[in-house]
Design a protein around this motif. Structure first.
Motif, PDB file in Angstrom:
ATOM      1  N   GLU A  39      40.693  -2.740  20.782  1.00 33.99           N
ATOM      2  CA  GLU A  39      39.607  -2.216  19.947  1.00 33.99           C
ATOM      3  C   GLU A  39      39.038  -3.316  19.043  1.00 33.99           C
ATOM      4  O   GLU A  39      37.825  -3.456  18.904  1.00 33.99           O
ATOM      5  N   LEU A  40      39.925  -4.113  18.456  1.00 31.93           N
ATOM      6  CA  LEU A  40      39.477  -5.206  17.599  1.00 31.93           C
ATOM      7  C   LEU A  40      38.711  -6.262  18.394  1.00 31.93           C
ATOM      8  O   LEU A  40      37.700  -6.793  17.920  1.00 31.93           O
ATOM      9  N   GLU A  41      39.187  -6.562  19.596  1.00 31.76           N
ATOM     10  CA  GLU A  41      38.469  -7.501  20.459  1.00 31.76           C
ATOM     11  C   GLU A  41      37.075  -6.984  20.768  1.00 31.76           C
ATOM     12  O   GLU A  41      36.096  -7.736  20.693  1.00 31.76           O
ATOM     13  N   ASP A  42      36.979  -5.715  21.115  1.00 33.04           N
ATOM     14  CA  ASP A  42      35.673  -5.122  21.419  1.00 33.04           C
ATOM     15  C   ASP A  42      34.722  -5.251  20.239  1.00 33.04           C
ATOM     16  O   ASP A  42      33.562  -5.635  20.388  1.00 33.04           O
ATOM     17  N   ILE A  43      35.199  -4.942  19.060  1.00 36.13           N
ATOM     18  CA  ILE A  43      34.352  -4.966  17.870  1.00 36.13           C
ATOM     19  C   ILE A  43      33.901  -6.383  17.538  1.00 36.13           C
ATOM     20  O   ILE A  43      32.705  -6.664  17.435  1.00 36.13           O
ATOM     21  N   TYR A  44      34.846  -7.283  17.376  1.00 37.00           N
ATOM     22  CA  TYR A  44      34.513  -8.609  16.858  1.00 37.00           C
ATOM     23  C   TYR A  44      33.902  -9.528  17.909  1.00 37.00           C
ATOM     24  O   TYR A  44      33.029 -10.336  17.589  1.00 37.00           O
ATOM     25  N   LEU A  45      34.333  -9.424  19.162  1.00 39.15           N
ATOM     26  CA  LEU A  45      33.756 -10.279  20.190  1.00 39.15           C
ATOM     27  C   LEU A  45      32.356  -9.819  20.577  1.00 39.15           C
ATOM     28  O   LEU A  45      31.485 -10.646  20.859  1.00 39.15           O
ATOM     29  N   SER A  46      32.110  -8.510  20.561  1.00 40.58           N
ATOM     30  CA  SER A  46      30.753  -8.042  20.855  1.00 40.58           C
ATOM     31  C   SER A  46      29.807  -8.404  19.710  1.00 40.58           C
ATOM     32  O   SER A  46      28.649  -8.762  19.937  1.00 40.58           O
ATOM     33  N   GLU A  47      30.295  -8.344  18.490  1.00 39.28           N
ATOM     34  CA  GLU A  47      29.485  -8.753  17.339  1.00 39.28           C
ATOM     35  C   GLU A  47      29.116 -10.240  17.443  1.00 39.28           C
ATOM     36  O   GLU A  47      27.967 -10.628  17.206  1.00 39.28           O
ATOM     37  N   LYS A  48      30.079 -11.059  17.843  1.00 33.55           N
ATOM     38  CA  LYS A  48      29.837 -12.492  18.023  1.00 33.55           C
ATOM     39  C   LYS A  48      28.810 -12.726  19.127  1.00 33.55           C
ATOM     40  O   LYS A  48      27.882 -13.522  18.967  1.00 33.55           O
ATOM     41  N   ALA A  49      28.961 -12.029  20.252  1.00 35.79           N
ATOM     42  CA  ALA A  49      28.029 -12.186  21.371  1.00 35.79           C
ATOM     43  C   ALA A  49      26.626 -11.750  20.966  1.00 35.79           C
ATOM     44  O   ALA A  49      25.636 -12.391  21.345  1.00 35.79           O
ATOM     45  N   TYR A  50      26.516 -10.677  20.195  1.00 35.55           N
ATOM     46  CA  TYR A  50      25.213 -10.191  19.745  1.00 35.55           C
ATOM     47  C   TYR A  50      24.534 -11.223  18.840  1.00 35.55           C
ATOM     48  O   TYR A  50      23.345 -11.507  18.990  1.00 35.55           O
ATOM     49  N   LYS A  51      25.281 -11.803  17.918  1.00 34.22           N
ATOM     50  CA  LYS A  51      24.720 -12.821  17.037  1.00 34.22           C
ATOM     51  C   LYS A  51      24.245 -14.032  17.850  1.00 34.22           C
ATOM     52  O   LYS A  51      23.191 -14.589  17.586  1.00 34.22           O
ATOM     53  N   PHE A  53      23.265 -13.970  20.943  1.00 34.54           N
ATOM     54  CA  PHE A  53      22.059 -13.542  21.652  1.00 34.54           C
ATOM     55  C   PHE A  53      20.848 -13.625  20.734  1.00 34.54           C
ATOM     56  O   PHE A  53      19.799 -14.143  21.112  1.00 34.54           O
ATOM     57  N   LEU A  54      20.981 -13.127  19.519  1.00 34.98           N
ATOM     58  CA  LEU A  54      19.863 -13.175  18.578  1.00 34.98           C
ATOM     59  C   LEU A  54      19.434 -14.611  18.293  1.00 34.98           C
ATOM     60  O   LEU A  54      18.240 -14.907  18.228  1.00 34.98           O
ATOM     61  N   LEU A  55      20.395 -15.496  18.157  1.00 36.51           N
ATOM     62  CA  LEU A  55      20.081 -16.902  17.878  1.00 36.51           C
ATOM     63  C   LEU A  55      19.477 -17.607  19.090  1.00 36.51           C
ATOM     64  O   LEU A  55      18.773 -18.603  18.934  1.00 36.51           O
ATOM     65  N   GLU A  59      14.476 -12.788  25.073  1.00 40.58           N
ATOM     66  CA  GLU A  59      13.830 -11.499  24.907  1.00 40.58           C
ATOM     67  C   GLU A  59      14.734 -10.408  25.477  1.00 40.58           C
ATOM     68  O   GLU A  59      15.314 -10.568  26.547  1.00 40.58           O
ATOM     69  N   ALA A  60      14.853  -9.327  24.763  1.00 43.59           N
ATOM     70  CA  ALA A  60      15.666  -8.199  25.213  1.00 43.59           C
ATOM     71  C   ALA A  60      14.833  -7.273  26.086  1.00 43.59           C
ATOM     72  O   ALA A  60      13.618  -7.180  25.935  1.00 43.59           O
ATOM     73  N   LEU A  61      15.509  -6.598  27.006  1.00 45.55           N
ATOM     74  CA  LEU A  61      14.860  -5.592  27.838  1.00 45.55           C
ATOM     75  C   LEU A  61      15.279  -4.209  27.361  1.00 45.55           C
ATOM     76  O   LEU A  61      16.405  -4.012  26.917  1.00 45.55           O
ATOM     77  N   SER A  62      14.387  -3.245  27.493  1.00 49.40           N
ATOM     78  CA  SER A  62      14.769  -1.869  27.224  1.00 49.40           C
ATOM     79  C   SER A  62      15.659  -1.408  28.371  1.00 49.40           C
ATOM     80  O   SER A  62      15.718  -2.048  29.429  1.00 49.40           O
ATOM     81  N   ALA A  63      16.329  -0.298  28.192  1.00 48.74           N
ATOM     82  CA  ALA A  63      17.177   0.244  29.258  1.00 48.74           C
ATOM     83  C   ALA A  63      16.341   0.534  30.500  1.00 48.74           C
ATOM     84  O   ALA A  63      16.766   0.242  31.630  1.00 48.74           O
ATOM     85  N   ASP A  64      15.158   1.091  30.318  1.00 52.93           N
ATOM     86  CA  ASP A  64      14.277   1.378  31.461  1.00 52.93           C
ATOM     87  C   ASP A  64      13.864   0.102  32.183  1.00 52.93           C
ATOM     88  O   ASP A  64      13.865   0.038  33.409  1.00 52.93           O
TER      89      ASP A  64
END
Length: 72
Positions: A39-51, A53-55, A59-64
Motif C-alpha cells: 500500500e505504501l509503495e502504491d501511494i508514494y511511488l505513484s505520487e513520484k511517477a505523477y510528479k 509526468f507533470l515535470l 500531454e495527457a490523454l482523456s480516458a476516451d
C-alpha cells in the motif's frame, strides 16, 4: 538491520500486545510492514511517477482518447 524510534503511545501498545501474546515486538513490526508495504509503495511511488509526468511536459490523454488510441 533497522532501528526505529516509536512514539510512546505506540510503543506502549506494542509492548502490551507482545506481552499478552508471547511474541516479540520484532514479530509485530515485521507483520505490520509485510501487510502494509504494498500500500505504501502504491501511494508514494505513484505520487513520484505523477510528479515526474507533470515535470516532463507530456500531454495527457482523456480516458476516451486513450481507449480510441489503443483501439479499445
Amino acid at each position: 538491520m533497522l532501528s526505529v524510534r516509536l512514539p510512546k503511545d505506540l510503543e506502549t501498545r506494542l509492548d502490551f500486545l507482545a506481552a499478552q501474546t508471547n511474541r516479540t515486538k520484532s514479530f509485530y513490526a515485521i507483520e505490520a510492514l509485510t501487510r502494509h508495504i504494498e500500500e505504501l509503495e502504491d501511494i508514494y511511488l505513484s505520487e513520484k511517477a505523477y510528479k515526474e509526468f507533470l515535470l516532463s511536459g507530456e500531454e495527457a490523454l482523456s480516458a476516451d482518447e486513450a481507449r480510441k488510441t489503443l483501439g479499445l
